[in-house]
Design an enzyme around this catalytic site. Structure first.
Site, PDB file in Angstrom:
ATOM      1  N   ASP A  44       0.841  -1.194   0.000  1.00  0.00           N
ATOM      2  CA  ASP A  44       0.000   0.000   0.000  1.00  0.00           C
ATOM      3  C   ASP A  44       0.875   1.243   0.000  1.00  0.00           C
ATOM      4  OD1 ASP A  44      -3.004   0.993   0.753  1.00  0.00           O
ATOM      5  OD2 ASP A  44      -1.480   2.264   1.692  1.00  0.00           O
ATOM      6  N   LYS A  78      -2.071   6.012  -4.633  1.00  0.00           N
ATOM      7  CA  LYS A  78      -3.119   6.992  -4.353  1.00  0.00           C
ATOM      8  C   LYS A  78      -2.861   8.296  -5.101  1.00  0.00           C
ATOM      9  CE  LYS A  78      -3.368   5.079   0.321  1.00  0.00           C
ATOM     10  NZ  LYS A  78      -2.042   4.424   0.352  1.00  0.00           N
ATOM     11  N   SER A 273       6.648  -2.241   9.155  1.00  0.00           N
ATOM     12  CA  SER A 273       7.749  -2.567  10.049  1.00  0.00           C
ATOM     13  C   SER A 273       9.004  -2.773   9.222  1.00  0.00           C
ATOM     14  CB  SER A 273       7.449  -3.833  10.864  1.00  0.00           C
ATOM     15  OG  SER A 273       8.555  -4.134  11.704  1.00  0.00           O
ATOM     16  N   ASN A 275      11.548  -4.395  10.787  1.00  0.00           N
ATOM     17  CA  ASN A 275      12.142  -5.534  11.471  1.00  0.00           C
ATOM     18  C   ASN A 275      11.601  -6.832  10.876  1.00  0.00           C
ATOM     19  OD1 ASN A 275      12.087  -7.736  13.560  1.00  0.00           O
ATOM     20  ND2 ASN A 275      13.286  -6.213  14.699  1.00  0.00           N
TER      21      ASN A 275
END
Length: 322
Positions: A44, A78, A273, A275
């Site tokens: 996204d 977008k 994230s 990680n």
């Protein structure tokens, strides 16, 4: 891998994806590539995030190595506020496709129902709040339906598979749907976390059959690094005693409880994230269920606290959510 939601146009979208907001360009290519290797299939992004060139590089690397095929991926972007005028919709979309190195995106949202003055890509990109970020907004008189009609042309041209709306209130959704649309929206993306549940909007959208996608699912955590003033007023959800106690009961991390609270109710999530361990944890949020009472307790934390409110961007009256 995530389970899938069947969109109204027949395409299938993963329920868990990777959100690309705030991923630095310096690490975006590697993060996207590694996420694909872990099993992520929905990404996204947005022009406003300023990392689409690098996101495209990560996608290309995975494609070139045969880890996935293009049709295996669900790529989202977008349309930013400065490209709402019909003549500028094509400019914004073509820039995104060029940066991503793709012929099409699977889902293209109107990022906000806000039309601001056009900024040529040669002048400043991403345009952010305009040529001068410190100056008041200059708005354009562009009705949403005019922007949407131009986006429908992009679908007809094969540049976009599905259209979506982001940060739209219910009345504006209803107004858009009153038009005879060739390609009705299939998705609605909203800020959604235990401090901002928006149950009526969620129900309304789901009753329409929209793919409801939650962003900032971790609430204040998403805005700490931005020094958002509202973060100081509430407990971080990762540290909230209720979330921690439910996590302990299920042998899960607080982040997984928050994500499961969303997905178990039929909404999609797009956590971020850097990680690898947390990336995998975020993807593994459909192999357990919360009790109805736990879901209710989490939902009852709702205090209507919105972090991403245009009214706060420049202390200017932008009544998106008024």
């Amino acid at each position: 891998m995530s389970s899938y939601f069947t969109l109204k146009n027949g395409l299938k979208a993963p329920l868990v994806g990777l959100g690309l907001w705030k991923i630095p360009p310096s690490s975006a290519a590697d993060q996207v590539y590694n996420a694909i290797k872990l099993g992520y299939r929905l990404f996204d992004g947005a022009a406003d995030y300023g990392n689409e060139v690098e996101v495209g590089q990560g996608i290309k690397r995975a494609l070139d190595e045969g880890i996935v095929k293009r049709e295996d991926l669900f790529i989202v972007s977008k349309l930013w506020n400065t490209f709402h005028a019909p003549a500028n919709v094509k400019i914004g979309l073509d820039k995104t496709l060029k940066d991503l190195g793709l012929d099409y995106v699977d889902l293209y949202y109107i990022h906000f129902p806000i039309a601001t003055e056009f900024v040529p890509v040669e002048t400043k990109y991403p345009p952010a709040f305009g040529v001068d970020d410190n100056a008041p907004f200059v708005f354009e008189d562009v009705p949403i339906i005019e922007t949407y009609r131009a986006l429908e042309e992009a679908v007809d041209a094969g540049k976009v598979k599905s259209l979506g709306i982001s940060n739209f209130p219910g009345a504006l959704i209803q107004d858009l749907l009153r038009n005879k649309l060739t390609h009705p929206p299939v998705a609605l993306q909203i800020e959604h976390h235990p401090y901002l549940v928006q149950p009526r909007l969620v129900k309304y959208a789901q009753d329409l059959g929209l793919f409801v996608v939650a962003y900032s699912t971790f609430g204040p955590q998403s805005f700490v690094e931005l020094n958002h003033p509202k973060v100081k007023n509430v407990s971080k959800l990762f540290d909230h005693e209720l979330i921690k106690s439910i996590a302990k009961a299920h042998g899960k991390e607080p982040s997984q409880i928050l994500l499961r609270w969303v997905t178990q109710r039929g909404l999609a999530v797009i956590p971020k994230s850097s990680n690898p361990e947390r990336l995998l944890q975020n993807l593994q949020v459909e192999n357990f269920d919360l009790t109805e009472d736990e879901i209710k307790q989490i939902s009852d934390l709702d205090i209507g606290l919105r972090f991403n409110d245009p009214w706060d961007w420049k202390n200017q009256e932008i009544p998106t959510f008024v």
